[in-house]
Structures are given as structure tokens and as C-alpha cells.
Design an enzyme around this catalytic site. Structure first.
Site, PDB file in Angstrom:
ATOM      1  CE1 TYR A 165      -5.140  10.963 -13.144  1.00  0.00           C
ATOM      2  CE2 TYR A 165      -5.345  12.351 -15.097  1.00  0.00           C
ATOM      3  CZ  TYR A 165      -4.776  11.282 -14.444  1.00  0.00           C
ATOM      4  OH  TYR A 165      -3.830  10.518 -15.081  1.00  0.00           O
ATOM      5  CG  ASP A 168      -1.812   1.207   1.311  1.00  0.00           C
ATOM      6  OD1 ASP A 168      -1.771   2.051   0.390  1.00  0.00           O
ATOM      7  OD2 ASP A 168      -2.546   1.330   2.306  1.00  0.00           O
TER       8      ASP A 168
END
Length: 287
Positions: free
Chosen positions: A126, A37
Site C-alpha cells: 500500500y 473508471d
């Protein structure tokens, strides 16, 4: 070298994995969220140190452009926090970092190809998170190379080419925007360039990469259908204003590639040649 590839289940990550057998001199550690992660700083530091990583290719990202408008926290975690963690961890080892960025860092209002030194002005969440990532990784790792790309497609995952193939076979009519201009990028060509860069040596800074040529989404769709032998679907051109999208798209996102071509003495394939190659592979896979 011991090289960590993050986001290995995505389009670019999968494509890099396909080519690793050509570079047996390196030890490859391919990870996705199940193995590492990247938003967990301690986990990243531990992984990089335990495996004595020499370099990182970061292909992990939050790429759902419209969803990012409502999911700012997750987009920021994946697109900013994660790359920052990777950059800091590899800097401690004196290693190098290749980070993949996007044409969305620009506003799309230009009319000539974007060079790396032009001002950025992202219009979407984004794009803003990807620009913030560029800034943070350059600050935190001296040997950082950022590669901005655009209109990425491949044999893997969900992408524009595969979607247009599917819809072309399912529908009698498709409406596609004609007023967004850019260059498709085949992930195989980008992967080859990244591996070439590693072989020749990392040059710190920002570089652009896409295939050669310029086209609209509408013309790209027409080419996909023509080359795939799809004749039963009528493709109609529409303006972006007629296609509802939560996040604004750059109207013009052609990238100037002269810098990477000069530094690494590479020849970049024309978009249509690479599309034909990808379609042949998809045909073999009976997609």
C-alpha cells in the site's frame, strides 16, 4: 470552476460532497467507479475533455492495507495507474490536481514529526503504491498538490472510530496496540482544508495534514469509549507483535503540518475536539 471529485462514495469524497453547497460558484462532478473508471485512460481523457474540467480532487484509492499485500496488481491499478491517468488528462487542459496520499510512505522509524522533505521508505505494498503515485502525478501535472494524511475517520464507511464503537458495545474486552503512535484525522477537517486550498489557490508540491496532537491507537480507543459513554468494555494495551497483520504498520507516523498552516494561514483542530464533533453526528444518526 468545473471540479471533478473521484472516489465520491468514500470517507473523504462523501465529506466533500456534504460541503459543496457552501461553494455554489463551482460546478461539482462527483464520481465513483460506476460513473468513471479512473484506471481506464481513454475514459478519463474523454470525461475530462467533454466536461471541460478545471480541477480534480482525487479521493479514489485502494486502502485495504493487508489485502494489498496479495493483491498488488489491483492496488497498483487504483493507486498508481488511476492517478496517473487523471494527472495526464487534467494537464492537457492546464488544470490543477489535488491528490490524497498517506503517512505509509514513511517507514515509521522516526521519533519526531515527519516533514514533507524527509526521505520516504514505505514498508508495505500500500505504501509503495501510494509513493509511486506521488512521483507519477508530480511528473505528469505541473499544478499538482499532494496532501498526505493519516488515521482518517468520519461518519461514512468503515473506519477505526466506528469499528471501536461497535465492538465496544458488543464485547466485554478489546485488545488494542499501544506501540503505534500517530494523529487521528477527521475527514471533515481535511475536506474543509481542501476547499480552503481551492479558494485561495493551489500551491504545487507535497503538504501534510492531520489533526493536532499525538496519541496511540490504544489511547484513541479509550477516548472513543469514554466520550461515547461505553463503560462495559475493558480495553487492554498490546504490542503490535501480538496483533497479527499481513502488512507492517508505521510505529510512528506523526506528520508535521507547519507547511500547510503557513501557506494557507489555517488553524487545525485538536484531535479530541474533532472526535467529539464526529461522535455527536454519529449519535444523531443513531449509529
Amino acid at each position: 470552476m468545473r471540479i471533478l471529485v473521484t472516489g465520491c462514495n468514500g470517507q473523504l469524497g462523501n465529506t466533500i460532497k456534504d460541503r459543496q453547497h457552501n461553494y455554489p460558484q463551482h460546478q461539482w462532478l462527483n464520481t465513483d467507479v460506476a460513473e468513471l473508471d479512473i484506471t481506464d485512460r481513454k475514459a478519463v481523457e474523454q470525461f475530462v475533455e467533454e466536461h471541460q474540467i478545471d480541477g480534480i480532487i482525487n479521493c479514489a484509492a485502494y486502502t485495504a492495507v493487508d489485502r494489498a499485500e496479495d493483491d498488488v496488481e489491483k492496488a497498483t491499478l487504483l493507486n498508481v495507474t488511476g492517478p496517473a491517468n487523471l494527472a495526464m488528462a487534467i494537464e492537457k487542459r492546464g488544470g490543477w490536481f489535488i491528490h490524497i496520499s498517506t503517512d505509509y510512505v514513511f517507514d515509521g522509524n522516526h521519533c519526531t514529526p515527519y516533514t514533507e522533505d524527509l526521505p520516504t521508505c514505505p514498508k508495505s505494498v500500500y505504501g509503495k503504491t501510494k509513493l509511486e503515485a506521488e512521483e507519477v502525478v508530480l511528473r505528469n501535472c505541473q499544478r499538482t498538490m499532494i496532501i498526505r494524511t493519516a488515521w482518517l475517520y468520519s461518519e461514512y464507511g468503515n473506519n477505526f472510530v466506528k469499528t471501536m464503537l461497535r465492538l465496544g458495545r458488543e464485547r466485554q474486552q478489546l485488545k488494542v496496540v499501544y506501540d503505534q503512535i500517530g494523529t487521528p484525522t477527521y475527514a471533515g477537517d481535511l475536506a474543509d482544508t481542501i476547499l480552503n486550498v481551492i479558494t485561495k489557490g493551489i500551491v504545487s508540491g507535497i503538504f501534510h495534514f492531520s489533526n493536532e496532537g499525538v496519541i496511540s491507537w490504544y489511547d484513541f480507543t479509550k477516548a472513543i469509549h469514554e466520550m461515547a459513554g461505553i463503560t462495559s468494555c475493558e480495553v487492554l494495551p498490546i504490542r503490535s507483535a501480538e496483533y497479527p497483520a499481513k502488512a507492517p504498520r508505521p510505529a510512528y507516523s506523526v506528520l508535521d503540518k507547519q507547511k500547510i498552516k503557513t501557506h494557507y494561514n489555517i488553524c487545525i483542530p485538536y484531535w479530541k475536539d474533532s472526535l467529539a464533533h464526529c461522535l455527536n453526528i454519529l449519535k444523531e444518526k443513531e449509529f
